[in-house]
Scaffold this motif. Structure first.
Motif, PDB file in Angstrom:
ATOM      1  N   LYS A   1      43.149  71.007  48.877  1.00 58.36           N
ATOM      2  CA  LYS A   1      43.565  71.421  50.219  1.00 58.36           C
ATOM      3  C   LYS A   1      44.441  70.350  50.854  1.00 58.36           C
ATOM      4  N   ILE A   2      45.524  70.789  51.462  1.00 57.09           N
ATOM      5  CA  ILE A   2      46.394  69.831  52.144  1.00 57.09           C
ATOM      6  C   ILE A   2      45.671  69.298  53.379  1.00 57.09           C
ATOM      7  N   MET A   3      45.664  67.964  53.524  1.00 55.63           N
ATOM      8  CA  MET A   3      44.961  67.371  54.675  1.00 55.63           C
ATOM      9  C   MET A   3      45.946  67.176  55.830  1.00 55.63           C
ATOM     10  N   ARG A   4      46.124  68.242  56.583  1.00 58.63           N
ATOM     11  CA  ARG A   4      47.082  68.186  57.707  1.00 58.63           C
ATOM     12  C   ARG A   4      46.656  67.187  58.777  1.00 58.63           C
ATOM     13  N   ARG A   5      45.343  67.002  58.865  1.00 57.55           N
ATOM     14  CA  ARG A   5      44.822  66.055  59.846  1.00 57.55           C
ATOM     15  C   ARG A   5      45.438  64.661  59.654  1.00 57.55           C
ATOM     16  N   LEU A   6      45.587  64.262  58.380  1.00 57.45           N
ATOM     17  CA  LEU A   6      46.160  62.939  58.101  1.00 57.45           C
ATOM     18  C   LEU A   6      47.638  62.905  58.462  1.00 57.45           C
ATOM     19  N   LEU A   7      48.333  63.999  58.184  1.00 57.93           N
ATOM     20  CA  LEU A   7      49.758  64.055  58.524  1.00 57.93           C
ATOM     21  C   LEU A   7      49.927  64.002  60.035  1.00 57.93           C
ATOM     22  N   ARG A   8      49.015  64.676  60.736  1.00 63.47           N
ATOM     23  CA  ARG A   8      49.059  64.631  62.205  1.00 63.47           C
ATOM     24  C   ARG A   8      48.895  63.202  62.699  1.00 63.47           C
ATOM     25  N   GLU A   9      47.955  62.485  62.067  1.00 59.39           N
ATOM     26  CA  GLU A   9      47.743  61.085  62.468  1.00 59.39           C
ATOM     27  C   GLU A   9      48.975  60.251  62.183  1.00 59.39           C
ATOM     28  N   ILE A  10      49.622  60.513  61.061  1.00 62.93           N
ATOM     29  CA  ILE A  10      50.820  59.737  60.718  1.00 62.93           C
ATOM     30  C   ILE A  10      51.924  59.956  61.749  1.00 62.93           C
ATOM     31  N   VAL A  11      52.151  61.197  62.132  1.00 64.51           N
ATOM     32  CA  VAL A  11      53.240  61.433  63.084  1.00 64.51           C
ATOM     33  C   VAL A  11      52.853  61.004  64.503  1.00 64.51           C
ATOM     34  N   THR A  12      51.563  60.925  64.783  1.00 62.35           N
ATOM     35  CA  THR A  12      51.130  60.560  66.128  1.00 62.35           C
ATOM     36  C   THR A  12      51.023  59.058  66.280  1.00 62.35           C
ATOM     37  N   SER A  13      50.301  58.417  65.320  1.00 58.85           N
ATOM     38  CA  SER A  13      50.013  56.997  65.527  1.00 58.85           C
ATOM     39  C   SER A  13      50.554  56.099  64.415  1.00 58.85           C
ATOM     40  N   HIS A  14      51.256  56.683  63.460  1.00 58.59           N
ATOM     41  CA  HIS A  14      51.870  55.939  62.360  1.00 58.59           C
ATOM     42  C   HIS A  14      50.863  55.366  61.375  1.00 58.59           C
ATOM     43  N   THR A  15      49.575  55.550  61.619  1.00 62.32           N
ATOM     44  CA  THR A  15      48.591  55.054  60.657  1.00 62.32           C
ATOM     45  C   THR A  15      47.518  56.117  60.472  1.00 62.32           C
ATOM     46  N   VAL A  16      46.621  55.850  59.581  1.00 65.19           N
ATOM     47  CA  VAL A  16      45.519  56.776  59.374  1.00 65.19           C
ATOM     48  C   VAL A  16      44.220  56.033  59.585  1.00 65.19           C
ATOM     49  N   SER A  17      43.423  56.510  60.526  1.00 63.54           N
ATOM     50  CA  SER A  17      42.182  55.795  60.812  1.00 63.54           C
ATOM     51  C   SER A  17      40.954  56.628  60.469  1.00 63.54           C
ATOM     52  N   GLY A  18      41.142  57.960  60.417  1.00 60.33           N
ATOM     53  CA  GLY A  18      39.982  58.841  60.195  1.00 60.33           C
ATOM     54  C   GLY A  18      39.447  58.742  58.775  1.00 60.33           C
ATOM     55  N   ASP A  19      38.509  59.615  58.504  1.00 58.34           N
ATOM     56  CA  ASP A  19      37.852  59.646  57.214  1.00 58.34           C
ATOM     57  C   ASP A  19      38.828  60.054  56.104  1.00 58.34           C
ATOM     58  N   VAL A  20      38.968  59.212  55.077  1.00 58.42           N
ATOM     59  CA  VAL A  20      39.875  59.553  53.978  1.00 58.42           C
ATOM     60  C   VAL A  20      39.127  59.669  52.655  1.00 58.42           C
TER      61      VAL A  20
END
Ligand code: WTA
Length: 642
Positions: A604-623
């Motif tokens: 499944k594509i993890m859109r949540r991570l892409l959202r984080e990238i475009v919003t905050s430039h990093t990924v902080s959530g559960d990976v």
């Protein structure tokens, strides 16, 4: 939490339809304690019925019927009854075209126009129970066509003029429409939007459509298909002037409006007759406080639900004078709206936060050029309004004098569910404040447990209300699952929200894969399916990126099939492709090409991570479910280079 609170001024309160919080609370309590009596009394006093209902409502979760056995007609309530009551000479609409042409339409005129239009539809062989698509510019005939359909019990579906031929086709097919009502074109920023061309393109694969009625607006050259297409101005010469309103069941389907959901396929939201009209009428009166002498202007397009409930059905049923403007807010200059407010002495003005932010950016000199002293009330809809935009709207447009009603609702709810009553509710910028009478919202978690004050959770509605959607056209299972199946027995809005210590609701945004761009709902899935139809695209993931003016912008991550690609040209091509598949308003702001998309191990594509990238430039959530962390690192560093 300290935040500014604006209490209504005593002068406004003394004249308001609902004066003071005690009056609001009394209404709310009556509706909560005895909904049958509350809505039954209103239906009796506020609407005309050919036959009284036997039950106010019947609730067989998740399906509801209101005013069971009652017979009424929406068009009759919006037009005929005002003429019969002696209001025939009152203006129903001041209309202005983008080039500056003008029409004044009284309730008498509207009645004549609607009967003619209905007779043309009958002459084309349409009948009660058929479906018709309305694909029109913002000209009076758009409202007339809706009312003529309502008069005959032809279920209409208005397709926003910004949708492409492809999107139009999908809606015609889903609805199995018998007719399309359109125009040659409309004016937008000085250019003709050629609607009839799009209809011709769409109709190649729409065998159910037997007739196309074309209103002349731009007078551009058109090819008319013999036996299928008729010019409205020619057809109307051959029909009579009178056409009685059909006595329709309270649950007769009034319209289907397609909106974006979480899949690639738009959902046809079905609204019916009696309950819808009653709640649209009451909320127009409660929230916009309209009365004789007001000039009410909602700047939305008729193609969205706001245009249905708060340009056509609510205000006309309430008998208020309205304004319709065809074109863009910046044509010829950024003061076009304020010129219109001054010209027609608009007293109540309703628009969207995205429009307000665009106006802020152009500067205060534009509104300063015009006399805005007729305004007494302002409204906002479509997305959360940020406090800075709220303060500007209040100060620069409302001159610190006009209350702002921030109205929360959805295509599915049919009418405003959470909003202030301007002569009662103290306002907090950014909050839709309190629920309307008869609406029982709550904030809960996915197990159904209510959240405490200021805790974030899912916004839900506990009981059915009169203007609630009845189903998704042709898909009752999807209706039951999407709206009533997420948490058993409650209506799931898809919005996150919190309620503060005063019981005020603060809507935070969508919790699903629906984006909100300029107050228009777009589905990430719909754009993704458009992208993957392109021969060069292997996979696509679309996310909303925070945007200063439009709330969100459309950002697409795309992987390509093997081969040599000129990525710059392809980027342009893909943006154009989406505009062609869905409509120019869905054109992506950004296309980013990538080697791979972040996926879970199950693919499944993890859109949540892409959202984080475009919003905050990093990924902080559960990976922990991510299959290949390298993908994310590469995407994040690619972002930093931008
Ligand atoms: C959002 C438009 C915050 C919300 C009438 C909802 C809002 C979606 C507001 C429905 C508001 C609408 N404050 N958010 N005042 N009004 N929304 O179906 O996310 O086009 O679920 O209906 O817009 O959009 P729709």
């Amino acid at each position: 939490m300290s935040q500014p609170v604006y209490t209504p001024n005593p002068d406004f309160v003394s004249k308001a339809r609902v004066s003071g919080m005690d009056a609001y609370r009394a209404l709310y309590k009556q509706a909560e304690e005895n909904p049958e009596q509350f809505w039954g009394n209103l239906a009796e006093t506020e609407l005309h019925w050919f036959q009284r209902w036997s039950h106010v409502f019947e609730w067989n979760p998740p399906f509801v019927k209101w005013f069971v056995g009652g017979k009424t007609n929406v068009c009759y309530n919006c037009v005929d009854r005002h003429v019969l009551a002696g209001k025939g000479d009152q203006v129903a609409f001041h209309w202005e075209g983008e080039p500056g042409d003008k029409r004044t339409i009284t309730f008498n005129d509207l009645l004549a126009l609607v009967q003619k239009f209905a007779n043309v539809l009958l002459a084309q062989g349409l009948k009660t129970g058929d479906r018709a698509i309305i694909y029109m510019p913002m000209i009076p005939e758009a409202a007339v066509a809706m009312l003529a359909c309502a008069r005959l019990g032809i279920t209409h579906s208005v397709v926003f003029g910004g949708f492409s031929a492809e999107a139009l086709k999908a809606r015609i097919q889903d609805l199995e429409a018998a007719a399309v009502i359109t125009a040659d074109g409309g004016w937008r920023r000085g250019k003709e939007v050629r609607l009839k061309d799009a209809v011709d393109e769409a109709l190649g694969e729409c065998p159910t459509v037997k007739t196309v009625v074309v209103v002349q607006r731009t007078k551009s050259a058109q090819t008319m298909a013999a036996g299928r297409d008729v010019w409205y101005h020619e057809a109307e010469a051959n029909v009579g002037d009178t056409c009685p309103a059909v006595e329709l069941d309270a649950e007769h389907p009034l319209y289907v409006l397609y909106t974006s959901g979480t899949t690639g396929k738009p959902k046809g939201i079905l609204h019916t007759t009696g309950g819808y009209l009653l709640q649209a009428t009451m909320t127009t009166k409660w929230v916009f406080d309209v009365r004789d002498g007001d000039v009410y202007w909602c700047s939305a397009d008729i193609g969205w639900v706001t245009g249905h409930s708060y340009i056509v059905y609510g205000p006309l049923s309430a008998g208020v004078t309205g304004v319709i403007y065809e074109g863009a807010p910046d044509t010829p200059g950024w003061d076009r709206w304020w010129e219109i407010v001054a010209r027609y002495k608009v007293s109540v003005f309703y628009t969207s936060p995205t429009a307000i932010r665009a106006l802020i950016r152009q500067g205060d000199q534009w509104p300063a050029k015009h006399d805005l002293s007729s305004l007494r009330l302002l409204g906002s809809v479509g997305e959360p309004i940020n406090p800075a935009a709220w303060e500007w709207y209040h100060r620069v447009i409302g001159k610190d004098r006009c209350p702002i009603v921030d109205t929360w609702w959805q295509t599915e709810t049919g009418a405003i569910l959470i909003a202030p009553m301007p002569g009662a509710t103290p306002l907090k910028p950014g909050s839709g404040t309190l629920p309307m009478p008869g609406v029982i919202p709550d904030i809960i978690d996915l197990d159904g447990n209510p959240k405490g004050p200021n805790q974030e959770g899912y916004l839900i509605i506990r009981r059915p209300w009169p203007s609630m959607l009845r189903t998704i056209w042709g898909d009752p299972d999807r209706y039951a699952e999407q709206y009533w199946g997420k948490v058993q027995g409650v209506y799931f809005t898809g919005d996150a929200a919190r309620r503060d210590e005063d019981g005020y609701f603060w809507v935070l945004g969508r919790v699903d894969d629906v984006m909100n761009v300029s107050g228009h709902r777009l589905s990430t899935m719909e754009i993704e399916s458009a992208l993957v139809k392109h021969p060069a695209v292997a996979e696509a993931a679309v996310v909303g990126k925070p945007h200063e003016i439009t709330g969100q912008s459309v950002c697409c991550f795309v992987t390509l099939k093997r081969g040599d690609h000129d990525v710059e040209a392809l980027g342009k091509d893909l943006r154009q492709w989406v505009a062609h598949e869905i409509g120019p308003f869905a054109r992506p702001d950004e296309i980013r090409f990538t080697e791979a998309l972040p996926k879970t191990r199950s693919g499944k594509i993890m859109r949540r991570l892409l959202r984080e990238i475009v919003t905050s430039h990093t990924v902080s959530g559960d990976v922990t479910t991510l299959e290949d962390m390298g993908v994310i690192n590469r995407l994040a560093s690619q972002q930093d280079e931008d």
